[in-house]
Design an enzyme around this catalytic site. Structure first.
Site: not given
Length: 777
Positions: A310-312
């Site tokens: 995932t991203d942040w």
């Protein structure tokens, strides 16, 4: 042993899945056996822990009483994260600020010691190293990706990646969140400069080169100078409908498949080991929640066994922002079942607790957990982390070396674009008296852009003080006595990225009286992601007023555009005799500019995106033909002209080039044929130069509205005055296909044009074909 062999065989068969699609990364039976052996001894807690990535900041802090001591790692907290929660990955720099090689060596070695002690599995540490070693001090920063795209030279992309991999491993970091292959097709978006511009082919070619540079030529066995890539942000992240970062994209299925998916397909087939998912949604579906896009398109259709991260904190966004989940637990269920393998959940271990509950409740199958963990372990084995968890020290003497600096300088010289040169004002001769003005004239931050020592590129001037600003570079080139610095407008470093201070436009005008030429350095300060959102694409009033007042002096003006995206300058462009767009050229960008302005190097870059003239005329070069409608006869006066300042692929040089003898090896072709196109290129000027030869095609009549034209290939040639070279392109007929209204690749009987410069050749496809396969090349 027999049982393990059977398991490996079954896994290999399962991974192969779609037998007619070759594996994106060749299968390695020895690695698969190791993965299965490790997986077989892992507990559920250990498996889930591997799927969590935490931010280093949660394991330490700055001591308010002793800030000079720097950020301090709390070993007790680190030990808890690894021994209790079995965390498999850690990321980021403390406070998002670059640290020394020595500190990275210490921290990551300690993390690896504890990981091997408590889990027997190495950590995979990740950093955003976007144009060099962003988060390591005294390393090499290259131009940003948008400059590499402007160079149209994939060798430069390869070298940037190779050097970045080397210097990352010198700091003991084996994983980088790069390359970025979001198409930069909307000038409002704050991350265009992180991409390779608006064209899918350019993005594809550049990412292929960078993956080879980062990972080496064997994705199953990376060396000690290689890093795993995480190509991002899959996909259509760069097409927000509002122009604001992390907001929804609304794109036709054909546009998604034909253009936005293409660079990721190229990356996967080049051996990318990991992919980072788009933070936002596409046509109402958050990508982190899309089984179709994550599992079917990426993993199954491409037969890819890599890992998706995932991203942040983006699993959280499924319930906090997107509202497709009722709470965090529900969001985790949706994301993991969709195909997410690792959650970048930077500040919390709740992921481990909640995912375990979901498995025990039967809402996430154990087979999905095992699949995710296999993919994570596979990356770690491919990196060789089990055998050699740490790198750096002896053997990395080229870190931050002169050799690497020269490569960055060369990349900067090939990535700065000459857009205008009336009366051959450039090159500027020695002894010329210069007024240097504008907010970008004497600052490193704006040259480097975001992801430069800090996330936003701000508050980091102390880490770049050994490099030259434009003022310093011009003083070195022309002599300080010939360069007057009077900026007139500066950036307010205490405010947001677009905050400015007028320091005296009248002073700049007065200083112009004693000079021969004015160089106005205008554009943007550094920014990154959402903080770089804007509501007005026009360049600031202050900067445009500065140029307008200087123009009244009658002195010739050279505009230097130093910006991460194209800001509107329609009212001041006519006032300049010369315009150079240096984009974000990095630490050596000012030295490169000085070389180019003096004629010690020659311009060879081309625009990597379309530069707009008006806010209501935001177009790309491959617009649909019906987007440009001239005046119609009758009761209504339709006018939908495509208006732009500089087109994609535009760029000037100190020499001139001529194309001749465009040839196609066949006048008729079938859907499966390979078409050969050749063209002669001659340097008709008086100095040596490089020319990027761009091959376009146009489908003249189609069952869906065709694009105006599409870039099909490009090559860069170096020519001495009078020299002629023949450039050869090989174009598979499948590249001329489009996605039809049923979502299927199609090529239709009919005429096509191949174009290079002003030359064109007509060819004909003899047969219509519709493919059932999702990917046809």
């Amino acid at each position: 042993m027999k049982k393990l062999t059977l398991i490996v065989a079954l896994v290999l068969c399962a991974i192969a899945g779609n037998a007619q699609v070759r594996p994106a990364i060749p299968r390695d039976a020895a690695i698969e056996a190791k993965v299965e052996k490790t997986l077989s001894r892992m507990t559920l807690d250990e498996k889930i822990g591997q799927m969590l990535e935490l931010n280093l900041d949660v394991m330490g802090a700055y001591d308010p009483a002793n800030l000079d001591a720097g950020w301090q790692l709390n070993e007790t907290m680190l030990d808890t994260c690894i021994s209790k929660y079995k965390v498999g990955s850690i990321l980021n720099a403390p406070g998002t600020r670059a640290q020394s090689v020595k500190m990275w060596q210490y921290w990551i070695r300690l993390i690896q010691e504890k990981s091997m002690k408590h889990i027997g599995i190495p950590d995979i540490y990740g950093l955003d190293q976007n144009h060099g070693v962003t988060y390591v001090q005294n390393g090499t920063l290259f131009p940003q990706p948008i400059n590499l795209a402007a160079s149209f030279n994939t060798d430069l992309a390869f070298e940037m990646a190779r050097v970045t991999a080397y210097e990352s491993r010198a700091a003991n970091c084996p994983w980088v969140y790069n390359p970025v292959i979001d198409l930069g097709r909307d000038p409002r978006w704050s991350r265009i400069w992180e991409s390779f511009g608006e064209d899918p082919l350019v993005n594809s070619r550049m990412v292929e080169a960078e993956i080879l540079g980062y990972q080496g030529n064997d994705p199953n066995h990376l060396g000690k100078y290689n890093v795993a890539t995480s190509v991002k942000h899959y996909f259509a992240y760069g097409a927000p409908f509002t122009g604001k970062d992390r907001t929804p994209a609304y794109l036709s299925p054909a546009m998604l498949r034909e253009k936005y998916f293409e660079p990721f397909k190229a990356a996967i087939r080049s051996g990318a080991l990991t992919v980072m998912a788009n933070s936002a949604s596409v046509n109402g579906v958050p990508v982190h929640a899309s089984y179709k896009y994550l599992t079917q398109w990426l993993k199954e259709d491409l037969n890819w066994d890599g890992m998706i991260v995932t991203d942040w904190a983006d699993i959280n966004n499924l319930y906090q922002r997107e509202r497709v989940a009722k709470d965090k637990k529900d969001a985790i269920r949706i994301a993991i079942n969709a195909g997410i393998d690792m959650s970048m959940d930077p500040y919390s271990v709740d992921f481990c607790i909640l995912l375990k509950e979901l498995v025990e409740e039967g809402k996430v199958k154990m087979s999905r957990i095992d699949d995710a963990v296999r993919r994570i372990l596979r990356v770690k084995y491919r990196l060789g982390l089990f055998d050699q968890p740490n790198t750096g020290g002896k053997g990395y003497e080229k870190y931050g070396s002169k050799e690497h600096a020269e490569k960055a300088l060369h990349a900067a010289e090939e990535g700065e674009v000459l857009l205008k040169n009336e009366g051959n004002l450039l090159p500027i001769k020695p002894g010329t008296r210069i007024l240097l003005t504008g907010p970008n004239a004497n600052q490193m931050r704006c040259l480097d852009g975001g992801w430069s020592y800090t996330w936003q590129g701000s508050n980091a001037e102390d880490l770049a003080e050994q490099y030259n600003t434009i003022y310093e570079a011009l003083c070195n080139k022309y002599g300080q006595q010939n360069v007057i610095l009077e900026q007139g407008v500066k950036y307010d470093e205490k405010g947001s990225y677009d905050a400015e201070i007028v320091t005296g436009i009248d002073k700049a005008v007065a200083a112009a009286a004693g000079v021969d030429v004015i160089i106005a350095c205008i554009g943007e300060n550094s920014y990154c992601e959402t903080p770089g959102n804007l509501s007005d694409l026009w360049l600031s009033n202050n900067q445009r007023d500065l140029v307008k007042e200087l123009a009244k002096t009658g002195k010739p003006i050279v505009l230097i555009l130093n910006e991460g995206r194209p800001r509107l300058i329609t009212d001041i462009e006519p006032l300049a005799s010369a315009v150079v767009d240096i984009l974000l050229p990095g630490n050596y960008g000012a030295d490169a500019l000085a070389n180019l302005l003096a004629g010690d190097a020659n311009f060879s870059a081309r625009m990597p995106y379309t530069y707009p003239r008006e806010i209501n005329s935001l177009a790309n070069y491959d617009y649909k033909v019906s987007e440009e409608v001239g005046t119609m006869e009758g009761a209504y006066n339709y006018d939908a002209k495509v208006s732009l300042m500089w087109p994609f692929g535009y760029g000037l040089s100190y020499t001139t080039f001529e194309y001749d003898n465009l040839r196609v090896d066949t006048r008729e072709f079938g859907p499966e044929d390979l078409i050969t196109v050749t063209v002669d290129v001659k340097n008709t000027g008086n100095v040596a130069g490089k020319n990027s030869v761009l091959l376009y095609s146009s489908d003249l009549i189609a069952s869906m509205v065709p694009d105006n034209k599409r870039l099909r290939d490009f090559a860069k040639v170096d020519l001495h005055p009078g020299e002629v070279k023949t450039v050869t392109f090989k174009v598979p007929a499948t590249k001329l296909a489009f996605v039809n209204d049923d979502g299927k690749w199609t090529i239709e009987e009919g005429d096509f044009l191949f174009k290079v410069g002003n030359l064109q050749q007509l060819v004909r496809c003899t047969t219509t074909k519709v493919w059932d396969e999702p990917n046809i090349d």
